[in-house]
Write a protein that holds these residues in place. Structure first.
Motif, PDB file in Angstrom:
ATOM      1  N   TYR A 393       0.804  -1.226   0.000  1.00  0.00           N
ATOM      2  CA  TYR A 393       0.000   0.000   0.000  1.00  0.00           C
ATOM      3  C   TYR A 393       0.838   1.277   0.000  1.00  0.00           C
ATOM      4  CZ  TYR A 393      -3.661  -3.343   0.728  1.00  0.00           C
ATOM      5  OH  TYR A 393      -4.510  -4.394   0.561  1.00  0.00           O
ATOM      6  N   GLY A 394       0.162   2.388  -0.242  1.00  0.00           N
ATOM      7  CA  GLY A 394       0.826   3.676  -0.428  1.00  0.00           C
ATOM      8  C   GLY A 394       0.985   4.491   0.838  1.00  0.00           C
ATOM      9  N   THR A 395       0.394   4.007   1.916  1.00  0.00           N
ATOM     10  CA  THR A 395       0.697   4.620   3.200  1.00  0.00           C
ATOM     11  C   THR A 395       0.369   3.612   4.289  1.00  0.00           C
ATOM     12  OG1 THR A 395       0.530   6.658   4.508  1.00  0.00           O
ATOM     13  CG2 THR A 395      -1.523   5.736   3.735  1.00  0.00           C
ATOM     14  N   ASP A 523       9.315   8.430 -12.637  1.00  0.00           N
ATOM     15  CA  ASP A 523       8.996   9.860 -12.634  1.00  0.00           C
ATOM     16  C   ASP A 523       8.301  10.240 -11.330  1.00  0.00           C
ATOM     17  OD1 ASP A 523       8.268  12.450 -13.405  1.00  0.00           O
ATOM     18  OD2 ASP A 523       6.442  11.742 -14.377  1.00  0.00           O
ATOM     19  N   HIS A 524       9.085  10.660 -10.343  1.00  0.00           N
ATOM     20  CA  HIS A 524       8.499  10.984  -9.043  1.00  0.00           C
ATOM     21  C   HIS A 524       9.047  12.328  -8.563  1.00  0.00           C
ATOM     22  CE1 HIS A 524       5.987   9.897  -5.794  1.00  0.00           C
ATOM     23  NE2 HIS A 524       6.894   9.476  -4.942  1.00  0.00           N
ATOM     24  N   THR A 525       8.603  12.771  -7.392  1.00  0.00           N
ATOM     25  CA  THR A 525       9.038  14.091  -6.919  1.00  0.00           C
ATOM     26  C   THR A 525      10.491  14.119  -6.453  1.00  0.00           C
ATOM     27  OG1 THR A 525       8.124  13.548  -4.760  1.00  0.00           O
ATOM     28  CG2 THR A 525       6.729  14.840  -6.226  1.00  0.00           C
ATOM     29  N   ALA A 544       8.124   1.794  -8.876  1.00  0.00           N
ATOM     30  CA  ALA A 544       7.604   2.254  -7.590  1.00  0.00           C
ATOM     31  C   ALA A 544       6.683   3.412  -7.908  1.00  0.00           C
ATOM     32  CB  ALA A 544       8.731   2.650  -6.677  1.00  0.00           C
ATOM     33  N   ASP A 545       6.738   4.458  -7.102  1.00  0.00           N
ATOM     34  CA  ASP A 545       5.877   5.600  -7.342  1.00  0.00           C
ATOM     35  C   ASP A 545       6.286   6.266  -8.647  1.00  0.00           C
ATOM     36  OD1 ASP A 545       5.680   4.717  -4.814  1.00  0.00           O
ATOM     37  OD2 ASP A 545       5.750   6.679  -3.852  1.00  0.00           O
ATOM     38  N   THR A 546       5.328   6.485  -9.508  1.00  0.00           N
ATOM     39  CA  THR A 546       5.665   7.151 -10.755  1.00  0.00           C
ATOM     40  C   THR A 546       4.452   7.839 -11.336  1.00  0.00           C
ATOM     41  OG1 THR A 546       6.799   6.889 -12.872  1.00  0.00           O
ATOM     42  CG2 THR A 546       5.192   5.213 -12.336  1.00  0.00           C
ATOM     43  N   SER A 570      -2.308   5.407  -6.740  1.00  0.00           N
ATOM     44  CA  SER A 570      -2.368   5.866  -5.357  1.00  0.00           C
ATOM     45  C   SER A 570      -3.677   6.525  -4.964  1.00  0.00           C
ATOM     46  CB  SER A 570      -1.225   6.856  -5.091  1.00  0.00           C
ATOM     47  OG  SER A 570       0.016   6.224  -5.249  1.00  0.00           O
ATOM     48  N   PHE A 571      -4.236   7.299  -5.889  1.00  0.00           N
ATOM     49  CA  PHE A 571      -5.357   8.165  -5.498  1.00  0.00           C
ATOM     50  C   PHE A 571      -6.614   7.924  -6.342  1.00  0.00           C
ATOM     51  CE2 PHE A 571      -1.673  10.828  -4.197  1.00  0.00           C
ATOM     52  CZ  PHE A 571      -2.001  10.979  -2.862  1.00  0.00           C
ATOM     53  N   PRO A 572      -7.770   8.314  -5.799  1.00  0.00           N
ATOM     54  CA  PRO A 572      -8.987   8.322  -6.619  1.00  0.00           C
ATOM     55  C   PRO A 572      -8.964   9.502  -7.600  1.00  0.00           C
ATOM     56  CG  PRO A 572      -9.486   9.097  -4.399  1.00  0.00           C
ATOM     57  CD  PRO A 572      -8.046   8.667  -4.396  1.00  0.00           C
ATOM     58  N   GLU A 581       0.519  16.636  -8.599  1.00  0.00           N
ATOM     59  CA  GLU A 581       1.515  17.355  -7.825  1.00  0.00           C
ATOM     60  C   GLU A 581       2.472  16.426  -7.087  1.00  0.00           C
ATOM     61  OE1 GLU A 581      -0.254  20.250  -5.158  1.00  0.00           O
ATOM     62  OE2 GLU A 581      -1.201  21.116  -6.950  1.00  0.00           O
ATOM     63  N   SER A 582       1.927  15.350  -6.538  1.00  0.00           N
ATOM     64  CA  SER A 582       2.784  14.443  -5.768  1.00  0.00           C
ATOM     65  C   SER A 582       3.343  13.337  -6.659  1.00  0.00           C
ATOM     66  CB  SER A 582       1.999  13.844  -4.593  1.00  0.00           C
ATOM     67  OG  SER A 582       0.913  13.085  -5.064  1.00  0.00           O
ATOM     68  N   LYS A 583       3.102  13.467  -7.972  1.00  0.00           N
ATOM     69  CA  LYS A 583       3.596  12.513  -8.975  1.00  0.00           C
ATOM     70  C   LYS A 583       3.174  11.079  -8.667  1.00  0.00           C
ATOM     71  CE  LYS A 583       6.639  15.055 -11.656  1.00  0.00           C
ATOM     72  NZ  LYS A 583       6.968  14.869 -13.066  1.00  0.00           N
ATOM     73  N   ASN A 607      -0.271  -1.750  -7.201  1.00  0.00           N
ATOM     74  CA  ASN A 607       0.008  -1.595  -5.780  1.00  0.00           C
ATOM     75  C   ASN A 607       0.027  -0.129  -5.393  1.00  0.00           C
ATOM     76  OD1 ASN A 607       2.480  -0.583  -6.628  1.00  0.00           O
ATOM     77  ND2 ASN A 607       3.677  -1.860  -5.248  1.00  0.00           N
ATOM     78  N   HIS A 608       0.467   0.146  -4.184  1.00  0.00           N
ATOM     79  CA  HIS A 608       0.618   1.513  -3.679  1.00  0.00           C
ATOM     80  C   HIS A 608      -0.690   2.295  -3.613  1.00  0.00           C
ATOM     81  CE1 HIS A 608       2.643   5.396  -2.922  1.00  0.00           C
ATOM     82  NE2 HIS A 608       3.677   4.671  -2.536  1.00  0.00           N
ATOM     83  N   ILE A 609      -1.800   1.602  -3.435  1.00  0.00           N
ATOM     84  CA  ILE A 609      -3.082   2.279  -3.220  1.00  0.00           C
ATOM     85  C   ILE A 609      -3.066   2.881  -1.816  1.00  0.00           C
ATOM     86  CG2 ILE A 609      -5.554   1.834  -2.830  1.00  0.00           C
ATOM     87  CD1 ILE A 609      -5.406  -0.273  -5.033  1.00  0.00           C
ATOM     88  N   LYS A 610      -3.594   4.087  -1.670  1.00  0.00           N
ATOM     89  CA  LYS A 610      -3.739   4.665  -0.326  1.00  0.00           C
ATOM     90  C   LYS A 610      -4.951   3.979   0.316  1.00  0.00           C
ATOM     91  CE  LYS A 610      -0.590   8.036  -1.018  1.00  0.00           C
ATOM     92  NZ  LYS A 610       0.620   8.232  -0.235  1.00  0.00           N
ATOM     93  N   PRO A 611      -4.722   3.272   1.434  1.00  0.00           N
ATOM     94  CA  PRO A 611      -5.789   2.426   1.993  1.00  0.00           C
ATOM     95  C   PRO A 611      -7.089   3.177   2.300  1.00  0.00           C
ATOM     96  CG  PRO A 611      -3.743   2.137   3.217  1.00  0.00           C
ATOM     97  CD  PRO A 611      -3.482   3.197   2.207  1.00  0.00           C
TER      98      PRO A 611
HETATM   99  C1  SIN Z   1       4.605   9.309  -1.606  1.00  0.00           C
HETATM  100  O1  SIN Z   1       5.192   9.663  -2.611  1.00  0.00           O
HETATM  101  O2  SIN Z   1       4.111   8.178  -1.504  1.00  0.00           O
HETATM  102  C2  SIN Z   1       4.454  10.270  -0.461  1.00  0.00           C
HETATM  103  C3  SIN Z   1       3.741  11.522  -0.882  1.00  0.00           C
HETATM  104  C4  SIN Z   1       2.260  11.361  -1.006  1.00  0.00           C
HETATM  105  O3  SIN Z   1       1.642  10.489  -0.406  1.00  0.00           O
HETATM  106  O4  SIN Z   1       1.661  12.155  -1.740  1.00  0.00           O
END
Ligand code: SIN
Ligand code: C2E
Ligand code: SIN
Ligand code: SIN
Ligand code: FE
Ligand code: FE
Length: 641
Positions: A393-395, A523-525, A544-546, A570-572, A581-583, A607-611
């Protein structure tokens, strides 16, 4: 987070579905069935109007018999928004149809109606996978006037239901068959909501009939039970998604809520006088009763439990144990049979257990005949290579771990969830390859060292891009946030606790015989990389995050050794700005990018979904996935390649 105005609660949905179910099951004509389906769609999606469109036999037109307030219409199959949804097989949600070029304004003009928001869901024939029509709702009656993902979910329920009913009504003049289909489909809907495959209800139906006949019920009654048993879990329709699809074990409180599904199912069905629905009511009510009186909801004992309940209990549990669920893995046969023997005269009717074992070959034949095709795929994959997902997960959230991939006992990619997932086994980890320096990917470097310091005998290599290593040295293991372990010796050793190694982008590094890891830019921040992990001749690409996937897709398109791709979501969609913004990606952005992927043989993992957005994102993945069949990863899953 949610808009209560447009959202029906689960109980209300249940009531609506049941009202329409009973109504539709008693209808005698095709047109009347369609009409009620449209009413149901309108109610479930909280809309002003609903049309059920059906593809004509020559596949040239879309026809609707009922559009609320509108007479029957026929339009060319590729015209308008509905045509677009049907031809592309896509769900469509529009907040304002007049901003869409595809919208055909003529119907509005003719009828003096103003359409604003619209949602269209294509209907599929499950068997042939062909689109047979579409469900269309117009003008949400919620306060903001637009349709959202909850409406989509409810209309999807109605649309699955409608498709099956339409096909069956078209095929058979015998209305009774339609009713059977309706009841069966309702069971399947309950299943589909709880992420179990449709074949579960088919198998339970077949096992039940077989056990009923062997027990001595006559053919007619056994057939009745076969038709009714798929409804055993219909009450799950009223259980909130967050509980129903919880990717883990229940708490006591969740368990108590879930246990209500038996009583709820009974309440839905008991008022009917139809034999089929009466039988279904008994099954729903009593399938979790146990022979020794320790079951629920009423704690009935032995013969006080209706034979339908006793039979369905065995059929249901046998199938549940042998199947993977969001909360458990599939059990091996041996383990199932051991439990069944133990539970003879405890959970299960002893006579039925004997019958079960006397007919075990036939039962296994049914299981084989109605097996879930995804399992074949899984079996195929079992023979290849795999890596374990320690955190998906993403967090961090209770019960959810962040990014970590276990390549071997000693090597992992990212360190988001090593302590929870590996505990003392983390002592074997010698190499941590990092994708980037964000906390959800590095945090457990700190904790596995801290927890097992005195037991560690080997240096832990922290490996990544120069900027990642630099960030860890300067901002993390810097003697301020956490000790600088590169200056501390292992117990009884001259070696340091950790050592750093830098990687170059695009370089391939040998890990062992026929194993390698190659970095690829993402491609991430912060500076970041994905990894292509190759064993023998096959590889998996872990991004990973991209945000942008362009170079990743290019690589996958021409590197045929890559068999699987792990991407983030990661996000809806409603948080698209934040994603940008957060790539990070949303489902919409992800599948937009993936249109450029030219490999049909790739297995796609997400993967990396925000729960906190899990439910929403899963629905959106379903909405945008097109022909992709992505696998949404949970902690503990495997990625095969
Ligand atoms: C991350 O890149 O996973 C942390 C920043 C965020 O959750 O927006
Ligand atoms: P289901 O998954 O279809 O399981 C039906 C029944 O099979 C269960 O009824 C139980 O008797 C048996 N069963 C399934 N898995 C196991 C297992 O791992 N061990 C044992 N000993 N028996 C198992 P039960 O327990 O009344 O549960 C009813 C429904 O509640 C389940 O239907 C499932 O949808 C849900 N459920 C139960 N426990 C959990 C959980 O921990 N997490 C989640 N997410 N759902 C659960
Ligand atoms: C369409 O543009 O999808 C058809 C018009 C309508 O049904 O409102
Ligand atoms: C569970 O373990 O929570 C469900 C299965 C059972 O009833 O033992
Ligand atoms: Fe149940
Ligand atoms: Fe990140």
């Amino acid at each position: 987070m949610q808009t209560p105005t447009s959202r029906l609660d689960a109980n209300h949905t249940l009531k609506l579905l049941f009202e329409y179910l009973t109504k539709i099951a008693s209808l005698k004509s095709f047109d009347a069935i369609i009409y009620e389906l449209a009413n149901m769609g309108r109610a479930l999606a909280s809309a002003e109007r609903c049309s059920v469109w059906v593809v004509s036999d020559d596949k040239k037109f879309l026809q609707t018999k009922v559009a609320h307030g509108i007479d029957a219409i026929s339009i060319p199959i590729n015209s308008g928004i509905v045509g677009d949804a049907v031809c592309r097989g896509k769900n469509i949600i529009l907040d304002d149809v007049y901003s869409s070029e595809k919208f055909n304004q003529n119907i509005d003009k003719e009828k003096g109606y103003t359409t604003k928001s619209m949602m269209v869901i294509p209907m599929y024939d499950n068997k042939s996978n062909e689109i047979i029509g579409a469900f269309q709702v117009m003008n949400s009656t919620s306060t903001n006037g637009i349709f959202d993902t909850h409406d989509l979910e409810y209309l999807s329920l109605a649309s699955t239901y409608a498709a099956e009913t339409i096909i069956s009504a078209k095929l058979s003049s015998e209305i009774e068959n339609t009713q059977k289909e309706v009841v069966f489909t309702m069971g399947a809907i309950g299943e589909s909501r709880s992420k179990e495959t449709g074949n579960h209800v088919k198998r339970v139906a077949e096992y039940s009939k077989l056990l009923a006949l062997a027990y001595g019920l006559d053919e007619k009654e056994a057939e009745l039970l076969k038709q009714a048993s798929p409804m055993h879990d219909i009450g799950k329709i009223a259980i909130a998604d967050s509980i129903l699809n919880k990717p883990g074990r229940f708490t006591m409180q969740e368990r108590n809520i879930m246990n209500r599904h038996a009583q709820l199912g009974y309440s839905m069905l008991q008022s009917s006088t139809r034999p089929l629905l009466r039988a279904a009511a008994i099954v729903a009510y009593e399938h979790h009763e146990k022979w020794d009186g320790s079951g629920y909801p009423r704690g009935l004992k032995e013969q006080d439990i209706h034979i339908y309940g006793r039979i369905t209990a065995i059929a249901d549990v046998f199938d549940a144990l042998g199947s993977e669920r969001v909360y458990k893995k599939a059990w091996a046969d041996e383990k199932i049979f051991t439990l069944f023997k133990q539970e003879r005269a405890k959970h299960f009717d002893p006579d039925l257990i004997d019958i079960f074992f006397n007919n075990i070959e036939k039962i296994c034949a049914i299981r084989e005949k109605f097996k879930d095709s995804y399992k074949e795929e899984a079996q195929k994959r079992e023979t290849g290579h795999k890596i374990k997902i320690l955190g998906a997960y993403g967090t961090k959230a209770k019960g959810f771990g962040t990014s970590s991939f276990l390549l071997s006992n000693s090597t992992v990619i990212d360190a988001g969830n090593l302590l929870d997932a590996l505990a003392e086994d983390s002592l074997h980890v010698e190499n941590i390859y990092l994708t980037h320096s964000h906390l959800d990917h590095i945090s457990d470097i700190a904790y596995i060292i801290d927890n097992y310091f005195s037991l560690r005998t080997k240096t832990l290599n922290i490996i990544g891009l120069p900027q990642t290593i630099e960030a860890i040295k300067k901002d993390f293991l810097n003697d301020v946030i956490w000790p600088d372990f590169s200056k501390i010796r292992l117990p009884d050793s001259d070696d340091m606790v950790i050592a750093y190694q830098e990687l170059q982008l695009g370089e391939e590094y040998t890990l062992g015989e026929k194993k390698s890891l190659q970095t690829i830019q993402t491609d991430h921040t912060v500076p970041s990389c994905g990894y292509i992990y190759k064993v023998d001749e096959s590889a998996v690409l872990i991004t990973a995050d991209t945000y942008s996937l362009e170079n990743i897709i290019q690589r996958v398109n021409h590197d045929k050794q890559i068999k699987s791709l792990v991407v983030e979501c990661s996000f809806p969609s409603e948080m698209q700005e934040l994603a940008k913004e957060s790539k990070h990606l949303t489902a919409k952005l992800l599948f937009e990018d993936l249109k450029k992927l030219q490999r049909e043989d790739i297995t796609l993992y997400i993967n990396h979904i925000k729960p906190q957005f899990l439910e929403k994102i899963i629905i959106e993945i379903e909405e945008f996935r097109g022909d992709f069949k992505p696998i949404i990863l949970k902690d503990g899953d495997f990625v095969y390649f």
